[in-house]
Design an enzyme around this catalytic site. Structure first.
Site, PDB file in Angstrom:
ATOM      1  N   LYS A 170      17.544 -26.584  27.693  1.00 24.10           N
ATOM      2  CA  LYS A 170      16.106 -26.876  27.665  1.00 24.10           C
ATOM      3  C   LYS A 170      15.379 -26.471  28.942  1.00 24.10           C
ATOM      4  O   LYS A 170      14.212 -26.097  28.907  1.00 24.10           O
ATOM      5  CB  LYS A 170      15.877 -28.353  27.373  1.00 24.10           C
ATOM      6  CG  LYS A 170      16.132 -28.715  25.924  1.00 24.10           C
ATOM      7  CD  LYS A 170      15.608 -30.097  25.597  1.00 24.10           C
ATOM      8  CE  LYS A 170      15.498 -30.313  24.102  1.00 24.10           C
ATOM      9  NZ  LYS A 170      16.825 -30.375  23.451  1.00 24.10           N
TER      10      LYS A 170
ATOM     11  N   GLU B 127       5.449 -33.780  24.718  1.00 21.13           N
ATOM     12  CA  GLU B 127       5.795 -34.925  23.885  1.00 21.13           C
ATOM     13  C   GLU B 127       7.297 -34.892  23.715  1.00 21.13           C
ATOM     14  O   GLU B 127       7.921 -33.833  23.818  1.00 21.13           O
ATOM     15  CB  GLU B 127       5.073 -34.870  22.547  1.00 21.13           C
ATOM     16  CG  GLU B 127       5.773 -34.129  21.455  1.00 21.13           C
ATOM     17  CD  GLU B 127       5.756 -32.632  21.639  1.00 21.13           C
ATOM     18  OE1 GLU B 127       6.841 -32.056  21.598  1.00 21.13           O
ATOM     19  OE2 GLU B 127       4.681 -32.043  21.813  1.00 21.13           O
TER      20      GLU B 127
ATOM     21  N   SER C  19      25.188 -25.716  23.715  1.00 21.22           N
ATOM     22  CA  SER C  19      23.814 -25.931  24.190  1.00 21.22           C
ATOM     23  C   SER C  19      23.667 -27.043  25.216  1.00 21.22           C
ATOM     24  O   SER C  19      22.745 -27.020  26.025  1.00 21.22           O
ATOM     25  CB  SER C  19      22.897 -26.198  23.000  1.00 21.22           C
ATOM     26  OG  SER C  19      23.383 -27.279  22.224  1.00 21.22           O
TER      27      SER C  19
HETATM   28  C1  LIG Z   1      17.250 -30.225  22.140  1.00 20.96           C
HETATM   29  C2  LIG Z   1      18.618 -29.790  21.946  1.00 20.96           C
HETATM   30  C3  LIG Z   1      19.014 -28.991  20.850  1.00 20.96           C
HETATM   31  C4  LIG Z   1      18.093 -28.611  19.730  1.00 20.96           C
HETATM   32  O1  LIG Z   1      16.998 -27.828  20.090  1.00 20.96           O
HETATM   33  P1  LIG Z   1      16.918 -26.282  19.718  1.00 20.96           P
HETATM   34  O2  LIG Z   1      15.488 -25.938  19.986  1.00 20.96           O
HETATM   35  O3  LIG Z   1      17.289 -26.137  18.288  1.00 20.96           O
HETATM   36  O4  LIG Z   1      17.853 -25.566  20.609  1.00 20.96           O
HETATM   37  C5  LIG Z   1      20.324 -28.572  20.779  1.00 20.96           C
HETATM   38  N1  LIG Z   1      21.235 -28.901  21.721  1.00 20.96           N
HETATM   39  C6  LIG Z   1      20.896 -29.663  22.783  1.00 20.96           C
HETATM   40  C7  LIG Z   1      21.946 -30.010  23.772  1.00 20.96           C
HETATM   41  C8  LIG Z   1      19.586 -30.131  22.935  1.00 20.96           C
HETATM   42  O5  LIG Z   1      19.276 -30.898  23.977  1.00 20.96           O
END
Ligand SMILES: *Cc1c(COP(=O)(O)O)cnc(C)c1O
Length: 395
Positions: A89, A111, A377
């Protein structure tokens, strides 16, 4: 042609479904982004923060133990869990905060539902010396006390929203209202490839760094391209971020959505798998709605995948047949959460665990000469209480 087009469309998807009064602000934002994105000074400054502050480039790690368990294709992990803040993020919030500062804005609003985007925004705002206010439903504030405190520690102000269901969608309405009132001084920072044009394009460009690094790292290690790239999909930002650089290649791209308690139960967040076309939060895309067009509530064990919409570009790529999507249920994600923690010493976010589960399943049916990259992610420290509860462990 490069998409989106001038109207912000990915063929029929995308666009700018916003109140008339916001149109000038969205046009100004689009113009500013297009200028700064071509500006070498701006790009160098962003690169400085991504490297020195966020910790890029992140490693592409060969998960040897996990691969041996799958006994098939070799699995690599793109370690976005090692980005400062614990997830991808920050790539986006740093980029947009820097854009805001260059546009002469002093104040950032956002938000947040579970608080992860709020925290990433607070980090970026603090690093760049900007004011940060985050709208959050009172229901979510109660559920996510730790993230609220994190934001406050970094100087972010959390504004409680007690209208409607007191959750994310109400916080979005309030943030919109704020932006309408304070558009001259304020930048509205959106956290995924959703919202009215130009946001889906801006967030994609900010997250493409994941795929650029991955492609280069993989070529260096293997001398060829991977067979498949797998990523979880909430709004779709980490997925498009890693997919984009492989769109022209002969590489299979798979988005994994929240299957929740099973698609058939209706309790899921699998928008691409089970949604229909419509407008939500300023963009035309797939979404979860009933026959009257009322938005259904999504459900997932992982807060980041619990969203009834999805980025228009992924809807477009799915229709084109360039990506494939599949749901993974809570139970399966938990299994992968435990598997990766134990086999590699890496505790993945529950969101990422969905992608890990599917990658392992795929690997089992593939040969050892084949390779899969998973976009990891985020890290799972934030999820340990949820996981303990699900496993019936008392902490
Ligand atoms: C917020 C988040 C997501 C989902 O958001 P995308 O916009 O689909 O990437 C996925 N993995 C993690 C660790 C997140 O914090």
């Amino acid at each position: 042609m490069e998409l989106p087009d001038k109207r912000g469309r990915f063929e029929e998807y995308g666009g700018r479904f916003a109140p008339e009064v916001l149109m000038p602000a969205l046009e100004k934002l689009e113009k500013a982004f297009n200028e700064y994105w071509k500006n070498t000074g701006f790009r160098q400054e962003l690169e400085y923060y991504l490297k020195e502050f966020a910790g890029r480039p992140t490693p592409l790690y060969y998960a040897k133990n996990l691969s041996e368990k799958a006994d098939g294709a070799r699995i690599y992990l793109k370690r976005e869990d090692l980005v400062h803040g614990g997830a991808h993020k920050l790539n986006n919030t740093l980029g947009q905060a820097l854009l805001a500062r260059n546009m002469g804005k002093k104040r950032i609003i956002a938000e947040t539902g579970a608080g992860q985007h709020g925290v990433a925004t607070a980090i970026a705002a603090s690093a760049l010396g900007m004011e940060c206010e985050v709208y959050m439903g009172t229901e979510d504030i109660e559920r996510q006390k730790l993230n609220v405190f994190r934001m406050e520690l970094m100087g972010g102000k959390v504004i409680p929203v007690s209208s409607g269901s007191c959750t994310l969608k109400d916080a979005i309405n309030e943030a919109m209202r704020d932006w309408l009132t304070n558009v001259e001084t304020t930048y509205y920072l959106i956290g995924s490839i959703v919202g009215p044009h130009p946001y889906p394009m801006i967030v994609r460009e900010m997250q493409r760094v994941i795929g650029r690094e991955t492609r280069k790292q993989f070529l260096e290690k293997e001398g060829s391209l991977p067979d498949a790239v797998v990523a979880c999909v909430g709004g779709g930002s980490n997925a498009i971020g890693i997919f984009y650089e492989f769109l022209q290649d002969n590489v299979e791209l798979i988005g994994v959505e929240a299957g929740g308690r099973g698609i058939e139960t209706g309790e899921h967040g699998a928008t691409l798998c089970a949604g229909t076309d419509g407008v939500l939060h300023g963009t035309y895309s797939k979404l979860l709605q009933d026959e009257y067009g009322q938005i259904k509530t999504s459900y997932s064990i992982s807060a980041g995948l619990d969203y009834p919409g999805v980025g228009p570009e992924l809807s477009y790529l799915l229709r084109k047949g360039r990506i494939r999507v599949t749901p993974v249920r809570d139970k399966e994600a938990l299994e992968a959460f435990k598997l990766l923690s134990r086999s590699e010493g890496i505790i993945p976010a529950l969101e990422s665990s969905h992608a890990v589960y599917h990658a392992v399943k795929m690997a089992e049916d593939m040969g050892r000469d084949q390779t899969i990259i998973v976009n990891l992610s985020g890290r799972g420290d934030k999820d340990v209480f949820t996981v303990a509860k699900a496993l019936g462990v008392k902490l």
